[in-house]
Each structure stands twice: as C-alpha cells, then as structure tokens.
Motif scaffolding. Sequence first.
Motif, PDB file in Angstrom:
ATOM      1  N   ALA A   1       4.695 -33.210 -29.416  1.00 37.03           N
ATOM      2  CA  ALA A   1       4.672 -34.264 -28.384  1.00 37.03           C
ATOM      3  C   ALA A   1       3.253 -34.700 -28.045  1.00 37.03           C
ATOM      4  O   ALA A   1       2.912 -34.894 -26.885  1.00 37.03           O
TER       5      ALA A   1
ATOM      6  N   GLU B   1       8.151 -35.839 -21.115  1.00 35.41           N
ATOM      7  CA  GLU B   1       8.250 -34.440 -20.694  1.00 35.41           C
ATOM      8  C   GLU B   1       6.895 -33.758 -20.803  1.00 35.41           C
ATOM      9  O   GLU B   1       6.490 -33.010 -19.913  1.00 35.41           O
ATOM     10  N   ALA B   2       6.203 -34.024 -21.909  1.00 38.64           N
ATOM     11  CA  ALA B   2       4.879 -33.434 -22.091  1.00 38.64           C
ATOM     12  C   ALA B   2       3.950 -33.902 -20.979  1.00 38.64           C
ATOM     13  O   ALA B   2       3.134 -33.124 -20.477  1.00 38.64           O
ATOM     14  N   GLY B   3       4.094 -35.156 -20.573  1.00 41.86           N
ATOM     15  CA  GLY B   3       3.285 -35.695 -19.486  1.00 41.86           C
ATOM     16  C   GLY B   3       3.526 -34.944 -18.185  1.00 41.86           C
ATOM     17  O   GLY B   3       2.586 -34.512 -17.520  1.00 41.86           O
ATOM     18  N   TYR B   4       4.810 -34.747 -17.836  1.00 41.57           N
ATOM     19  CA  TYR B   4       5.134 -33.982 -16.625  1.00 41.57           C
ATOM     20  C   TYR B   4       4.549 -32.586 -16.730  1.00 41.57           C
ATOM     21  O   TYR B   4       3.973 -32.047 -15.787  1.00 41.57           O
ATOM     22  N   ASP B   5       4.724 -31.995 -17.900  1.00 39.36           N
ATOM     23  CA  ASP B   5       4.285 -30.618 -18.110  1.00 39.36           C
ATOM     24  C   ASP B   5       2.785 -30.484 -17.885  1.00 39.36           C
ATOM     25  O   ASP B   5       2.305 -29.465 -17.425  1.00 39.36           O
ATOM     26  N   LEU B   6       2.052 -31.553 -18.229  1.00 42.27           N
ATOM     27  CA  LEU B   6       0.595 -31.500 -18.101  1.00 42.27           C
ATOM     28  C   LEU B   6       0.125 -31.906 -16.712  1.00 42.27           C
ATOM     29  O   LEU B   6      -1.072 -32.022 -16.468  1.00 42.27           O
TER      30      LEU B   6
ATOM     31  N   PHE C   1      -6.010 -35.174 -21.001  1.00 35.31           N
ATOM     32  CA  PHE C   1      -4.979 -35.738 -20.117  1.00 35.31           C
ATOM     33  C   PHE C   1      -4.611 -34.805 -18.961  1.00 35.31           C
ATOM     34  O   PHE C   1      -4.625 -35.199 -17.799  1.00 35.31           O
TER      35      PHE C   1
ATOM     36  N   ALA D   1       1.340 -34.702 -14.772  1.00 35.77           N
ATOM     37  CA  ALA D   1       1.412 -36.103 -14.362  1.00 35.77           C
ATOM     38  C   ALA D   1       2.699 -36.346 -13.582  1.00 35.77           C
ATOM     39  O   ALA D   1       3.755 -35.846 -13.945  1.00 35.77           O
TER      40      ALA D   1
ATOM     41  N   TYR E   1       5.300 -30.870 -12.824  1.00 42.43           N
ATOM     42  CA  TYR E   1       3.882 -31.208 -12.796  1.00 42.43           C
ATOM     43  C   TYR E   1       3.082 -30.331 -11.839  1.00 42.43           C
ATOM     44  O   TYR E   1       1.866 -30.301 -11.901  1.00 42.43           O
TER      45      TYR E   1
ATOM     46  N   LYS F   1      -5.637 -26.407 -19.738  1.00 42.85           N
ATOM     47  CA  LYS F   1      -5.222 -26.369 -18.337  1.00 42.85           C
ATOM     48  C   LYS F   1      -5.352 -24.975 -17.737  1.00 42.85           C
ATOM     49  O   LYS F   1      -5.134 -24.800 -16.547  1.00 42.85           O
TER      50      LYS F   1
ATOM     51  N   PHE G   1       0.491 -37.383 -27.539  1.00 40.79           N
ATOM     52  CA  PHE G   1       0.598 -38.800 -27.211  1.00 40.79           C
ATOM     53  C   PHE G   1       0.001 -39.628 -28.344  1.00 40.79           C
ATOM     54  O   PHE G   1      -1.192 -39.514 -28.619  1.00 40.79           O
TER      55      PHE G   1
ATOM     56  N   ARG H   1      10.355 -37.136 -25.169  1.00 45.12           N
ATOM     57  CA  ARG H   1       9.674 -35.847 -25.088  1.00 45.12           C
ATOM     58  C   ARG H   1       8.200 -36.036 -24.728  1.00 45.12           C
ATOM     59  O   ARG H   1       7.574 -35.145 -24.184  1.00 45.12           O
ATOM     60  N   TYR H   2       7.656 -37.229 -25.041  1.00 43.08           N
ATOM     61  CA  TYR H   2       6.279 -37.515 -24.614  1.00 43.08           C
ATOM     62  C   TYR H   2       6.205 -37.516 -23.101  1.00 43.08           C
ATOM     63  O   TYR H   2       5.228 -37.041 -22.513  1.00 43.08           O
TER      64      TYR H   2
ATOM     65  N   LEU I   1      11.291 -28.385 -16.770  1.00 44.64           N
ATOM     66  CA  LEU I   1      11.893 -29.556 -17.420  1.00 44.64           C
ATOM     67  C   LEU I   1      13.410 -29.536 -17.247  1.00 44.64           C
ATOM     68  O   LEU I   1      14.085 -30.532 -17.488  1.00 44.64           O
TER      69      LEU I   1
ATOM     70  N   ARG J   1       0.807 -44.267 -18.030  1.00 40.89           N
ATOM     71  CA  ARG J   1      -0.106 -43.803 -19.078  1.00 40.89           C
ATOM     72  C   ARG J   1       0.592 -43.364 -20.358  1.00 40.89           C
ATOM     73  O   ARG J   1      -0.054 -43.203 -21.394  1.00 40.89           O
ATOM     74  N   ILE J   2       1.896 -43.124 -20.300  1.00 41.02           N
ATOM     75  CA  ILE J   2       2.578 -42.630 -21.501  1.00 41.02           C
ATOM     76  C   ILE J   2       3.714 -43.555 -21.927  1.00 41.02           C
ATOM     77  O   ILE J   2       3.784 -43.968 -23.072  1.00 41.02           O
TER      78      ILE J   2
ATOM     79  N   HIS K   1      -0.804 -42.699 -28.749  1.00 36.61           N
ATOM     80  CA  HIS K   1      -1.791 -43.749 -28.491  1.00 36.61           C
ATOM     81  C   HIS K   1      -3.123 -43.184 -28.008  1.00 36.61           C
ATOM     82  O   HIS K   1      -4.026 -43.940 -27.694  1.00 36.61           O
TER      83      HIS K   1
ATOM     84  N   PHE L   1       5.090 -27.854 -27.288  1.00 38.81           N
ATOM     85  CA  PHE L   1       6.431 -28.288 -27.675  1.00 38.81           C
ATOM     86  C   PHE L   1       6.659 -28.125 -29.174  1.00 38.81           C
ATOM     87  O   PHE L   1       5.713 -28.184 -29.966  1.00 38.81           O
TER      88      PHE L   1
ATOM     89  N   MET M   1      -5.317 -35.136 -14.776  1.00 33.54           N
ATOM     90  CA  MET M   1      -4.280 -35.054 -13.751  1.00 33.54           C
ATOM     91  C   MET M   1      -4.726 -34.147 -12.603  1.00 33.54           C
ATOM     92  O   MET M   1      -4.277 -34.291 -11.484  1.00 33.54           O
TER      93      MET M   1
ATOM     94  N   ASN N   1       2.220 -24.221 -18.685  1.00 35.60           N
ATOM     95  CA  ASN N   1       2.169 -25.318 -19.654  1.00 35.60           C
ATOM     96  C   ASN N   1       2.898 -24.966 -20.938  1.00 35.60           C
ATOM     97  O   ASN N   1       3.119 -23.799 -21.239  1.00 35.60           O
TER      98      ASN N   1
END
Lengths: 356, 305
Positions: free
Chosen positions: A92, B202-207, A105, B209, A80, A157, A94, B199-200, A59, B217-218, A96, A88, A109, A85
């Motif tokens: 964090a 960032e979490a997406g990249y981390d997972l 998720f 995506a 990615y 993961k 999601f 940060r959502y 990051l 998607r985020i 929705h 946080f 991926m 992994n």
Amino acid sequence: MTDAHLDIRQVTKTFPTPEGGVVVALDRVDLAIAEGEFFVMLGPSGCGKTSLLRCIAGLEYPDSGEILLDGSRIDDIPAYARPVNTVFQSYALFPHMSVAQNVAFGLEMERLPKNEIKSRVAAALEQVKLTGLDRRKPTQLSGGQQQRVALARALAKQPKVLLLDEPLSALDLKLRRGMQVELKRLQRETGITFVFVTHDQEEAMTMGDRIAVFNEGKIVQVGSPQEIYRRPVNGFVADFIGETNLIKVTVGSGGFIFPGGGVLARELLAEDCEVPAAGECLLAVRPEDFELVDTDAAVVGEVVDVIFTGGLIRLHVRAGDQEIVAALPSHGAVVPAVGDQTRLRPITKAARTVGS
Amino acid sequence: MSKVRAPKSPGRPGQASSWLATPTLVFLILVILLPLLITVVYSFLSQPSLGTGVKWVFSTDAYRQIFVQEKLDGTTAFDTRYLKVLWNSFYYAGIATITTLILGIPVAMWIATRPVRFRALLVLAVTLPFWTSVLIRTYAVRQILDETGPIGGFLKIIGVGNSYQILYTPWATIIGLTYTFIPFMILPIYASAERFDFRYAEAGYDLGAKRWTVLRRIVIPGIRPGIIAGIALVFIPGLGSFLQPDMLGGGKTNMIANVIANNFGQARNWPFGSALSVFLLIFTVLFVLMVTTGVRSRGDQVRLI
C-alpha cells in the motif's frame, strides 16, 4: 496478565456474509504479547489472524472484548491515534508519492518540524538499506525494495507495536529468506514489538520468539517454536506445523496397537502427554522421528514409495489401512525398495497422543 | 541494414488491417474537419448586403468586429461586449465545472464503494437522463424552477414564496448547466474511483491521517485522472452551452454560443458568427493544451489530445 505489553482480552469479531449469514472471524480470543517480542500469528487462511491484526491496528473494531496497550485501552480509539503501525501485505505504498514522501507522510501527520522529518526519513531508509532511492516512485522499485519502503514508512513512526500482515508473501523464496533475516535484525536493533502474521509455518518457526497458532477464529496453542513443534496440543497443530503422521492406534495392555498389527510400548511415548486407559486414540509422529528396527516394530508394512530428497529418503509405508511417511537419513546403510516389507519404530519419546 | 518486418499473416488474432478504419475516418473527416474548415473559411469572407450566407470576398472585418465597435457617427471604439460574453462563457462553464465537481466526487466515490452488483445499476441511473433529449430535459428543468412549479408552490405553502424567482436568472443557468453536465463529471471519476485501491486509504489512517487528510492527500490524487477527464468533459462543452442560458437564463446571461447562434439566425451575419466560433475554438484549444501539459508534467496517464 496486567504486565503484558499488548493485551488482547476476549476479542470477538464477526462479519456478515453476502448470503445473509455471519462468519465468526475471532471467537473470544485472549492473548498477551510481551514488550520487545517477535510474535508470530500463524494459521491457515480464514483463521482470524489477519482480523486480529486489523483490530489491533484499528482498521476493524472488535464486536466485543478489549485490546490494551501498556495497560490502557486502545480498541475504542481510531486507527490514526494508535501508536501502532502496519506493514501491509500489498505494501500500500502511495503511488503518487516518492519513496521519501511515502516515508515522510506519517511524520507529517505528527506535525514534526521539517528538518526532523528529513533526518528521520533518512534514518529509516538507511535502516532498511534503501539510501539513494528516495526520489523514486514506488512503481520504479522491485518488489523487495517496495517491501523495504513499506517497512521504513512504518518504522519511521517509531511505533510501540509494528504489525506485519504477511509482508513477505509476494516475494520469491530467496528474497524472502533474506528479508526474514533482515526483519529479525531490525526487530533486535529497534527493540520494537513485532506482531507478524503468516500462513507459512516454516517462516513462523524461523522468525518467531513465540507463535500463536490460529484455527477457525480461536487460538489453539501459544508457545515457542520448539514447544509448538515438539509438543503440539492437538492433531491440528501437529499437522499444521511441519509434517506429521496422525496414526489411529488402539490402546492395549502392552502398549499402542498400530494399524497393521505392530505395537509401540507405552514407555516409548513422550512423557508429558495424556494416555487414555482404553479405546482408540491418535498418535502424532514426525516422519524424521522414525527409525528402522529389526524387532519390536510399531509399523510393519510394505513400502509403496521411495523418494530421494537429498539428505533424507522418504519412505511411504502401507500399514493396515494407513499410509505412514518416514524420513530416514540417506546415509543409512539399508535403503528399502518399493515392495519390500519394512519395520519402523518411533524413536524414544517422539510419539505423542493428540486426542482422538 | 535490412529492416525486419513482421510477416503479414492474416490470421494474427486481435489484429486487423488498418484499412478497416477507413470508413470511420472518412466519416469523421466529413463531420468534424469539413465543417471546421468551412467555419474558418467563412470567417474570412464578407457579409452580403442582402439575405443570408456569405459573399466570396476576402475580409478580416468579422474578426475586427469582435473587438471594434463602429458608432453611428463613423467613429470607432474598443468593444468589450463580445469579450464580456466570452468571459461569461468561461465564468458559467467554470462555475458549472466546480459545482459538478463538488457534487460529482461524493456521488462517484459512493457508487464506487457499493457492492459490485449495485454499481452497474447506479451507473445506469446516472446515465438515465441521456435517454431523453436535452431539449426536453431543459424544458422540464424550466417547469421545476418556474414560480408555478413544485419549488415555487412549496415555498408559497410555507409562506415564503412571494419573492421566489430563480427562472430567468443566472442561478437558473448554473442549475441547468450543472444538471446537464453532471453525468460527464461522475462517470470518469467513478471509473477512476472504482479502480482506486482503498487499502491506500487504510494505510493513510494507519500512518496517522484523519478522514479529510486521507481524502485530500491520498484519495483525491488517486482519482486525479478521472477528475481531470471530468473537468475537461464538463468545461469544454460547457463553454459552448447554448440551451441553458437561452431557456433558463432567459437570454439575460448570454454565453458566446448564444451570440454565435444569433448571428447565424436572426442577425444573418455568417462571417461574424464564424469568426466568433473560431475565437471560441482558440480558447478551447488553449484550455485543453493547458490541462494536458499540466497532466504530462505530473506523469499521469491521461490524454485528451
């Protein structure tokens, strides 16, 4: 150090400040973490521990230096694509997506087949004891449950390294204690390398197989909790880990002359620390390492405060220009009162020099 | 059972008597409900044989006129002209919604990710067009698009400007609508994006995506309330657009508001104009209902009505 699982070499990271200056978050940091280790990065806020975690996660990118995982560089590949992994601090999750969607998720991926995703999500949720909540939204969960979802999402993961950024800081004390035990269990069961960031030294000692103590962008000491607690390399570590009296003493022929005139014989000092030939130096003594003595006292002074904390009684003693804290077992026969003159001495091999 | 009531203490902070809202309510009734009522009433009246206005005789002719054409020889036929105009309205408002969405999301996201001190300035820049009348701005757009304007001039200089003609084409209408409505798309999306916790992402990249997946998607679901508000704020007034098709489209791309205006003006058919207005209103309300039910079923915190 080529056999290290996660190898951090000379990593430097700087950030510009809004005023136009530069903050050095990491200053040529070297660190080797073994496979299957529960490794804790500990330090006060702003010491660089989170920056290093984010560099490992991808990051942030280091300004210079290398990060190797199983011998191959990962610092130049995007987040990615790293087999690493993160859990946080803010979780964090999601908002929705449901619990199950959150956990799925990362697996989506990887383009895994649907039924494999389903079974791995179920397994991950079972691992963190969240079975049955998979249709809930994150906002319908308690803080502790959200924490577990964040863990399940990262563990599903099956990363080579799991990074945890102060994951327990938002939980209340009781919940935190429970999660500490659970995290240790999960780490043992999965065998995944955990890199855990915290500013809580007690948490660090409870959880870590090894601890790296950070200060001002550098690693000050790496070692087991016992080593760090019992053999701190300097005053910062001694003071940051647990509670320590840092006492300015003068090196004399007979031993160390304490403020207030008491003397500690050289032989009573811990064996593996350096002693300057003359001049002043700092001695670190844990409060619980003091005992009341009749003769040969190192600390001679007036009791200014007595605090009963249950198992221990804390004495604040004014010796010369310094106030020294001693924690004595409360079952002791004699308990000095405020205003009394008292005599204390560190137990054998408990006091250490920590530089000046 | 006795009802427990909160004591009426005048000193409760942040609370005031609901009667204080009366002047505003009266004003809103006067300027919104009353004209609406008049429109509905007029739509059921007859056209006077001479002059403007209405004849107070009940009639549904105006509504019939939307669908049925009376030919000179006395026969009647199904009339698709007004339905086509209504379709035009939906079409152009829809295109404008899509263009403002495509252009607005990146701008809103960009503003939301600037340092705080720049954001206020950039939001101000987005609202800058409101400082002058939309009429004047539409004239300005006309000057810019005209073949003698800067674009035409530039194309002539580089030698490809001979067939340049955008003004008085549907393209000009679309450009005009996009220009007029884009602040209404940017502002609500910005409001959502500013609150969006990156940060959502960032979490997406981390997972695992990649950029587009994180966006799709985020980030987009995260700013969904703003996108829905933006769509409503562009599409609904877009349906009733009048200036852009008239001044930029050259009257060739009539939207329903142009026909309505014409019936209150030159054509002097107030009942028909009113009936078309009610007709448009029904479709607008249907659209709003569609959006809100769609939103409610997803459980988002957006209320349009």
